[in-house]
Design a protein around this motif. Structure first.
Motif, short mmCIF file in Angstrom:
data_model
loop_
_atom_site.label_atom_id
_atom_site.label_comp_id
_atom_site.label_asym_id
_atom_site.label_seq_id
_atom_site.Cartn_x
_atom_site.Cartn_y
_atom_site.Cartn_z
N SER A 67 19.84 27.37 16.51
CA SER A 67 19.39 28.42 17.41
C SER A 67 18.50 27.80 18.48
O SER A 67 17.90 26.76 18.27
CB SER A 67 18.60 29.47 16.64
OG SER A 67 19.45 30.12 15.72
N PRO A 68 18.39 28.47 19.63
CA PRO A 68 17.50 27.95 20.67
C PRO A 68 16.04 28.11 20.24
O PRO A 68 15.73 28.90 19.36
CB PRO A 68 17.80 28.84 21.88
CG PRO A 68 18.28 30.11 21.28
CD PRO A 68 19.01 29.72 20.03
N GLY A 81 20.50 21.72 25.77
CA GLY A 81 21.14 20.45 26.07
C GLY A 81 20.21 19.52 26.81
O GLY A 81 20.16 18.33 26.53
N ALA A 82 19.45 20.04 27.76
CA ALA A 82 18.52 19.22 28.55
C ALA A 82 17.55 20.14 29.28
O ALA A 82 17.89 21.26 29.62
CB ALA A 82 19.28 18.37 29.55
N ARG A 83 16.37 19.62 29.52
CA ARG A 83 15.39 20.28 30.37
C ARG A 83 15.15 19.36 31.55
O ARG A 83 15.10 18.14 31.38
CB ARG A 83 14.08 20.52 29.63
CG ARG A 83 14.20 21.55 28.55
CD ARG A 83 12.83 21.77 27.92
NE ARG A 83 12.93 22.60 26.74
CZ ARG A 83 12.22 23.70 26.55
NH1 ARG A 83 11.34 24.08 27.44
NH2 ARG A 83 12.36 24.40 25.47
N PHE A 119 22.08 24.41 28.64
CA PHE A 119 22.43 24.74 27.28
C PHE A 119 23.61 23.93 26.78
O PHE A 119 24.45 23.47 27.56
CB PHE A 119 22.79 26.22 27.16
CG PHE A 119 21.64 27.14 27.44
CD1 PHE A 119 20.51 27.13 26.63
CD2 PHE A 119 21.67 28.00 28.51
CE1 PHE A 119 19.44 27.96 26.89
CE2 PHE A 119 20.61 28.85 28.77
CZ PHE A 119 19.50 28.83 27.95
N ALA A 120 23.68 23.80 25.46
CA ALA A 120 24.82 23.22 24.78
C ALA A 120 25.34 24.29 23.82
O ALA A 120 24.56 24.91 23.10
CB ALA A 120 24.40 21.98 24.01
N LEU A 121 26.63 24.54 23.87
CA LEU A 121 27.23 25.56 23.02
C LEU A 121 28.66 25.15 22.73
O LEU A 121 29.43 24.89 23.66
CB LEU A 121 27.22 26.93 23.71
CG LEU A 121 27.99 28.07 23.04
CD1 LEU A 121 27.30 28.50 21.75
CD2 LEU A 121 28.13 29.25 23.97
N TYR A 148 30.42 31.16 29.20
CA TYR A 148 29.43 30.65 28.26
C TYR A 148 28.15 30.29 28.99
O TYR A 148 28.20 29.75 30.10
CB TYR A 148 29.97 29.42 27.53
CG TYR A 148 31.13 29.75 26.62
CD1 TYR A 148 30.91 30.27 25.36
CD2 TYR A 148 32.44 29.54 27.04
CE1 TYR A 148 31.98 30.59 24.53
CE2 TYR A 148 33.51 29.85 26.22
CZ TYR A 148 33.27 30.38 24.96
OH TYR A 148 34.32 30.70 24.14
N PRO A 149 26.98 30.55 28.36
CA PRO A 149 25.71 30.18 29.00
C PRO A 149 25.69 28.69 29.36
O PRO A 149 26.00 27.85 28.53
CB PRO A 149 24.66 30.50 27.94
CG PRO A 149 25.31 31.55 27.09
CD PRO A 149 26.76 31.19 27.06
#
Length: 120
Positions: free
Chosen positions: A4-5, A37-39, A49-51, A92-93
């Motif tokens: 989860s995030p 995924g990265a900031r 995001f990674a999904l 997808y986000p």
């Protein structure tokens, strides 16, 4: 990806996705599967995001990149220092932006937590 995030990201996404309809319902169902995924290192508040696309159904947004949802920041004093849009790619986000209206505002996902209102 099944993680989860972070709580701060889930709290920022909740008001942005608090609307009826399949375009908002699908990303709400995707949130538990999102990973960061990265900031961006610059401190601008962009989070990628990674999904895994097999873990949730896509939102009916088409194949391109679109702003799927957004929430406006609102302070207790009634000021509106910025907004936080969620961008999706292919349903997808993909990333979350933290956009200040001026250089004087701190608008990052942690700063936005608890200060967002759904954009009508």
């Amino acid at each position: 990806m099944t993680a989860s995030p972070p709580a701060e990201i889930a709290e920022v996404l909740a008001p942005a996705l608090n609307a009826d309809g399949p375009v908002h319902a699908a990303p709400r169902g995707q949130v538990p599967h999102l990973g960061v995924g990265a900031r961006r290192a610059c401190g601008c508040g962009t989070i990628h995001f990674a999904l895994g696309t097999g873990e949730a159904e896509p939102a009916p947004t088409g194949t391109g990149t679109v702003v799927t949802a957004a929430a406006r920041l609102a302070t207790e004093a009634g000021e509106r220092p910025g907004k936080v849009p969620l961008l999706t790619r292919g349903g997808y986000p993909s990333w979350l932006e933290a956009c200040p209206w001026s250089d004087d505002s701190e608008v990052t996902p942690p700063a936005a937590t608890g200060r967002l209102r759904h954009r009508p």
